[in-house]
Design a protein around this motif. Structure first.
Motif: not given
Lengths: 168, 793
Positions: A76, A98-102, A104-105, A108, A135
Motif C-alpha cells: 500500500i 473508508v471507515q476503520c481503514g484496517y 482498506t490497504p 485497494l 470488511c
C-alpha cells in the motif's frame, strides 16, 4: 548458505537477510517497518495483508519472504506514485469507502490488480476481485462504488419497475 | 431550561436552515492516511525497550487450579517474567466486578487467561507458554443457559453475593443469575384475559463475534511508583482508566490511557479489559518495561467477547381485530463465564423487549446467566437483536394467523409522538413510523412477488445509555485553527469528522481548520464511553458548547477592534465581521494577534450531561435521552429443493435526527445491515463442551462482497430538540431489525418460520419437509398456509 536475498519492494531494491520461516508480512511489518500491510488473521482468511507480487494479488501472511527473491512487490505504501494518489485511493476517499481503514490497504491492492488487467470491470467482476478481503464496517457497497468510479464506470442503473434488482 | 416534555431546548428549527458544513458530506480527515497505509493502529505501535506478552489459556471449561509451575518457563533465555493469577488479587468489571486479570483458584471457561509471559520476542514468549505446567481438577461444567438459570445449578461464581456492582443491577445470590431485569406495565393476567388469541413462541439467537479486523491489543508500562500507562485500542479511555485504577486499587489519575491514533473496528467489542488486563497483569509484576499483548484471531473468538446467545419466550395476547393487549417476554442471555457488559445488555434488552409498540399490559423479565462458555458482552445494538428477533418474528406470526398485513399491524401499534413508552416515558422526536413507511414505500411493499420470492419487514427500538456525561475542550490557536480535545474514539464510525463538522459549523470556520486528535486521558477531558450510539449526541453537544464558549470570547475580543457590539458580530470562513458588513472582515488569527501579540490563544470548554426529570435514577435511568429507532425490509428468493436463501435486496431506514454527515450515515446503515445479514444467515460461534469449534474466518462465515446484496440506505430525520443541530445517534440501530426482516421474507416466500438463528438452508429444508408431510396428511394443502403459532423450529 548465503541468506542474502534481493527483493524489489515499491520500486526500490532491497538486499535482505531472511529467516527461512519468515513470512513476507513479517518482513514488511517487523523488519522494514512498512506497517501499511495489515495483520488480521495470519492464516490467509481475511485479506488484510494483501500485497501485489509480480502483478498478482498475494496474501503476505501466507507467503514466505524467501520466495519473493527477485520479485517485484507492491504494498500500500507503493500505491501512490510520486506522491499522487492512485485513482482507486482518490475514489475510496470520495465515495466514503473508508471507515476503520484496517481492510482498506488489502482491498485497494486487490482492486488495483483487477483494474490493471481489466480497466472497465463489471460489478460482478469487482465483487469477485475483492471477495477475499473481509470488511466488517462498510457492507462493501461504497467500496464497490469507489472501484467502479475509479474505472470510470458507475453502478448499474436500478432495475425496471416491478422487478427487484439482485446484483448477481 | 426544560420544556413540558422534560427536554432541554437548545436548538430551534430556524437555526437548522442556514447550515454550511453540517448536513454535507465532506471527506473524512482520516481517510487519506488510511488509503496510503500510513494510518497508525495499536498493532503498528512500538515503545522503546518493549517486551512481547503472550497468554496461557485454559483448556478446560470449568476446573480448579491445583498448581502452576512456571519455573522452566522463567529459566528460558529471553523470558523476562511469568505472572499468574495468584499474584494479582484483583477483580475488574464495568457494572459487576467479577473478573480476575488472570484466573485465580479456578478457570471458568475454555480460553480463559491462566498465566502470562513477557519475553524479548514473540517466538520466545510462545515457547515459554509450552513450558508452564498447570494441574487442574475438573469441575462440572454448565453449557446450557436454561439449566444454568435453574435454582440448585452448580455455581460458576460462588462469591456472587460479595461482588460489587452498579446501582440498578440485580444479581440473584446463590444462583448463576448476575442480573435479573424486570419491567411491568398494567396487569399482564388481565391483558391475557382480554385477549381472543394468545401466541406463544420461543426464539433463540447464537453467539455472534464482532470480527473487528484489528484484534484487541495493548501496551502497558507500570513504574515502581504505581504509575501506569496503557497504549490501547480500547473504545473508551476514561472508562478503561477507572476500571484499571479501581481494580488495581491505585489512584485514578495514576493511570494514563493513550488511545491508538486509529482503531481497526469496534462494534462494542473493545470496551472492558481484554488485552488490557493481560498487559496490565504483566506490567504489574515486571515494572519499568512496556509490554505489548496483541490478540490472535483465535483469541478474538475464544477469549475476547461475543454477542450474548439468547433464548426468548414471548407470549402475546391479541384481540380478533389484531389489537395487541398483552405481551410477556422472558429472555435468558448466556453471559458465559463473566458478567462483562451483560447486566447492562440485559437491561437494554428488557427495556425494548416488547418492541416499539403501544401495548397496555406488559411483563418483561431478562436474566443474564453465567455459564462455562466464552464471555459475552456488548455488541452493536446490544440486547436489541435478541429482542427484535423474537418480537418482530412474532409480529408476522400474529399477522399470518389473523390474516392481517404485517405492515399495517406494525403501523397500528408503533409509538407516535406523545405516546407513553412502556417505561412510562413520554415519546418525543420519534421517527419510527416514518422509518417503517419509507421502507415499505421504497420496497414497494404491496407489489406481488413471483413464486419462491418473498418480502419481509421489521422495525426496532433501542435505548441510549442515560444519563452519562461528555466533556470537551477546544483550543483556538494563534493561527486561527482549532483543536478539539475530546475522548471520543475514532473506531471507524466517523466521529472525528462529525465532531469537526459540528465545531466548524458552530464557530464559523472552514472544516479544514479544525482538527481532532486521538484521546489521551492526561489531556482529553472526561467522556463516559464511545458506545451506545451516544457520541454524536453527547460529545457533539459538548463540542458545540465548548466552541460556543470560545466563540463568545473571540467576539468579545473582536468587538472593540471592529467598533461593533458583540451581538452584531458574526464569524464566517474564519473571519469576524459585523452583521451585514462582510467587507469589514477580520480573521480570527488577527483578532488574537491584536490582543495577545504572538501569544494568541482562546480556550473553550463544554460539558454535556442530559438534564433529567426529577424522579429519574442517577445511574441507568429509565428515562432515555433518546430512543434509537429504525426499520428494515428484505426481499429474498428461497430454493425449495436446496433450502438455499438468496437475499435479493435490503432496504433500511433509520432516524438520525439530523444527519451531520449523510454519507457516513449511509455507511453506518450499509455496514450495520451487513452485520445483521451475517447474524441472519451465517454467523454462529459454535462450541462443543465449551470449546469454540470455529475460531477463524475459514469456519466462521462473515459476509463477503459476494454475500451482501444491494442495500438501499434511507436516512430519516426527526430532529431532537436537545441534539447538536438536531442530531441523534444511529449506528447501533442498523443491524438490529435485519434478521427478522429476512426471516419474515422467507416465510412470505415459502411459508417456513424459523425460530433459531442463523437461518441456514438445512433448517429451512427440515421445516419444508415437515410441512410437506403435514400437507400430505391434510385434506386441503396450501403452499401459503400460515404456520400455527407455537414452539418449535
Amino acid at each position: 548458505m548465503d541468506k542474502t536475498v534481493r527483493i524489489n519492494i515499491n520500486r526500490e531494491s532491497y538486499e535482505l537477510e531472511l529467516e527461512p520461516n519468515q513470512t513476507l508480512l513479517d518482513l514488511l511489518r517487523e523488519q522494514l517497518g512498512m506497517t501499511g500491510t495489515k495483520k488480521g488473521c495470519e492464516i490467509g482468511a481475511c485479506g488484510a495483508c494483501t500485497v501485489i507480487i509480480d502483478g498478482e494479488p498475494a496474501l503476505s501472511c501466507m507467503t514466505l519472504a524467501l520466495r519473493c527473491r527477485g520479485k517485484e512487490v507492491i504494498t500500500i505504501e507503493g500505491m501512490a506514485e510520486n506522491g499522487r494518489l492512485h485513482p482507486l485511493q482518490e475514489m475510496a476517499i470520495e465515495h466514503g469507502a473508508v471507515q476503520c481503514g484496517y481492510c482498506t490497504p488489502g482491498w485497494l491492492l486487490s482492486a488495483k490488480v483487477l483494474l490493471d488487467n481489466n480497466p472497465s470491470p463489471t460489478l460482478d467482476e469487482v465483487r469477485s476481485a475483492i471477495s477475499g478481503n473481509i470488511c466488517r464496517c462498510t457492507g462493501y457497497q461504497k467500496i464497490e462504488e469507489s472501484i467502479l468510479a475509479a474505472a470510470g464506470r458507475s453502478l448499474p442503473a436500478p432495475a425496471p419497475e416491478g422487478e427487484s434488482s439482485p446484483r448477481v | 431550561m426544560l420544556n413540558d416534555k422534560g427536554i432541554t431546548l437548545i436548538e430551534t428549527a430556524d437555526t437548522l436552515e442556514a447550515l454550511e458544513i453540517v448536513g454535507k458530506s465532506p471527506q473524512r480527515a482520516d481517510a487519506r492516511d488510511k488509503v496510503r497505509g500510513s494510518a497508525v493502529y495499536l498493532e503498528d505501535m512500538k515503545v522503546n525497550n518493549m517486551l512481547c506478552g503472550k497468554v496461557l489459556r485454559s483448556r478446560y471449561p470449568h476446573a480448579r487450579i491445583l498448581s502452576i509451575d512456571a519455573s522452566a518457563a522463567e529459566k528460558l533465555p529471553g523470558v523476562r517474567g511469568v505472572v499468574t493469577g495468584a499474584e494479582l488479587p484483583f477483580l475488574h468489571g464495568e457494572s459487576l466486578v467479577d473478573e480476575p486479570f488472570l484466573a485465580r483458584d479456578k478457570v471458568r471457561y475454555t480460553g480463559e487467561a491462566v498465566a502470562a509471559v513477557a519475553a524479548l520476542d514473540e517466538a520466545t514468549a510462545e515457547e515459554a507458554l509450552e513450558l508452564i505446567t498447570v494441574q487442574y481438577q475438573e469441575l462440572p461444567p454448565l453449557f446450557d443457559v436454561m439449566e444454568a438459570a435453574k435454582p440448585g445449578a452448580p455455581l460458576v461464581h460462588e462469591a456472587l453475593a460479595s461482588y460489587q456492582h452498579a446501582p440498578g443491577i440485580n444479581p440473584i445470590h446463590g444462583t448463576n443469575i448476575c442480573n435479573h431485569f424486570k419491567l411491568r406495565r398494567g396487569d399482564i393476567e388481565e391483558g391475557f384475559a382480554q385477549s381472543d388469541c394468545v401466541f406463544e413462541d420461543t426464539f433463540t439467537t447464537p453467539m455472534q463475534q464482532h470480527c473487528s479486523l484489528e484484534p484487541h491489543g495493548s501496551i502497558c508500562l507500570m513504574n515502581h511508583d504505581d504509575k501506569l500507562t496503557l497504549w490501547t485500542n480500547n473504545d473508551s479511555p476514561h472508562r478503561c482508566r477507572k476500571e484499571i485504577a479501581s481494580a488495581l486499587k491505585i489512584p485514578l489519575t495514576n493511570v494514563r490511557i493513550i488511545t491508538a491514533p486509529n482503531i481497526g473496528g469496534n462494534f462494542g467489542g473493545k470496551g472492558g479489559l481484554k488485552a488490557e488486563a493481560s498487559a496490565a497483569a504483566l506490567a504489574w509484576k515486571i515494572r519499568n518495561r512496556p509490554i505489548k499483548v496483541m490478540y490472535t484471531r483465535e483469541e478474538e473468538f475464544c477469549s475476547s467477547i461475543g454477542r450474548h446467545p439468547s433464548v426468548t419466550r414471548i407470549k402475546t395476547g391479541v384481540r380478533k381485530d389484531g389489537t395487541i393487549v398483552a405481551r410477556q417476554v422472558e429472555t435468558y442471555l448466556d453471559s458465559g463465564a463473566y458478567a462483562e457488559k451483560g447486566p447492562t445488555v440485559a437491561r437494554f434488552c428488557g427495556l425494548s423487549a416488547a418492541g416499539p409498540y403501544k401495548i397496555p399490559h406488559v411483563k418483561v423479565d431478562v436474566y443474564c446467566v453465567y455459564t462455562n462458555k466464552t464471555v459475552a458482552g456488548a455488541m452493536r445494538g446490544y440486547g436489541g437483536p435478541q429482542g427484535a428477533w423474537a418480537y418482530e418474528s412474532q409480529m408476522d406470526v400474529i399477522a399470518a394467523k389473523l390474516g392481517l398485513d404485517p405492515l399495517e399491524l406494525r403501523l397500528r401499534h408503533a409509538y407516535d409522538e406523545g405516546d407513553i413508552h412502556i417505561t412510562g416515558q413520554q415519546i418525543y422526536s420519534e421517527g419510527l413510523k416514518e422509518c417503517i413507511e419509507k421502507v415499505a414505500e421504497n420496497m414497494e411493499w404491496s407489489r406481488p412477488r413471483p413464486e419462491g420470492r418473498g418480502r419481509g419487514i421489521a422495525c426496532m427500538e433501542r435505548a441510549v445509555k442515560t444519563p452519562f456525561g461528555s466533556a470537551a475542550f477546544v483550543k483556538v490557536n494563534e493561527d486561527g485553527t482549532v483543536d478539539i480535545l475530546s475522548s471520543t474514539t475514532e473506531v471507524g464510525q466517523g466521529s472525528e469528522t462529525v465532531l469537526r463538522q459540528i465545531a466548524a459549523e458552530e464557530l464559523g470556520v472552514r472544516l479544514e481548520q479544525v482538527r481532532k486528535a486521538a484521546p489521551d486521558t492526561a489531556y482529553t477531558p472526561f467522556d463516559s464511553s464511545t458506545t451506545s450510539s451516544r457520541s454524536t449526541f453527547h460529545m457533539g453537544n459538548a463540542v458545540k458548547m465548548a466552541v460556543a464558549d470560545a466563540k463568545s470570547q473571540i467576539l468579545k475580543l473582536a468587538a472593540p477592534l471592529l467598533e461593533a457590539n458583540v451581538d452584531d458580530l458574526r464569524i464566517k470562513d474564519g473571519n469576524v465581521h459585523p452583521q451585514g458588513q462582510p467587507e469589514r472582515a477580520l480573521p480570527i488569527a488577527k483578532v488574537l494577534q491584536r490582543h495577545y501579540g504572538p501569544s494568541g490563544t482562546v480556550l473553550g470548554r463544554g460539558y454535556y450531561i442530559p438534564e433529567m426529570p426529577a424522579e429519574s435514577e442517577e445511574y441507568y435511568s429509565r428515562f432515555m435521552v433518546h430512543w434509537l429507532v429504525g426499520a428494515c425490509g428484505a426481499e429474498v428468493e428461497v430454493n425449495r429443493k436446496t433450502g438455499q436463501i438468496k437475499v435479493l435486496k435490503i432496504w433500511g431506514a433509520y432516524d438520525a435526527g439530523k444527519a451531520i454527515h449523510p454519507v457516513n450515515c449511509e455507511g453506518q446503515i450499509q455496514g450495520g445491515i451487513a452485520i445483521g445479514l451475517g447474524l441472519a444467515l451465517s454467523e454462529e460461534v459454535m462450541s462443543k463442551d465449551g470449546a469454540v469449534m470455529n475460531p477463524s474466518f475459514l469456519s466462521y462465515k462473515v459476509p463477503t462482497a459476494l454475500d451482501v446484496p444491494q442495500i438501499v440506505p434511507i436516512i430519516v430525520e426527526h430532529p431532537h430538540p436537545d441534539g447538536p443541530f438536531g442530531a441523534k445517534g444511529m449506528g447501533e440501530t442498523t443491524n438490529v431489525p435485519v434478521p427478522p426482516a429476512i426471516a419474515n421474507a422467507i416465510y412470505d416466500a415459502v411459508g417456513v418460520r424459523i425460530h433459531n438463528l442463523p437461518v441456514t438452508p438445512d433448517k429451512v429444508l427440515e421445516v419444508l419437509k415437515l410441512k410437506a408431510q403435514e400437507q400430505a396428511g391434510s385434506r386441503a394443502p396450501s403452499p401459503r398456509r400460515p404456520a400455527a403459532p407455537g414452539r418449535g423450529k
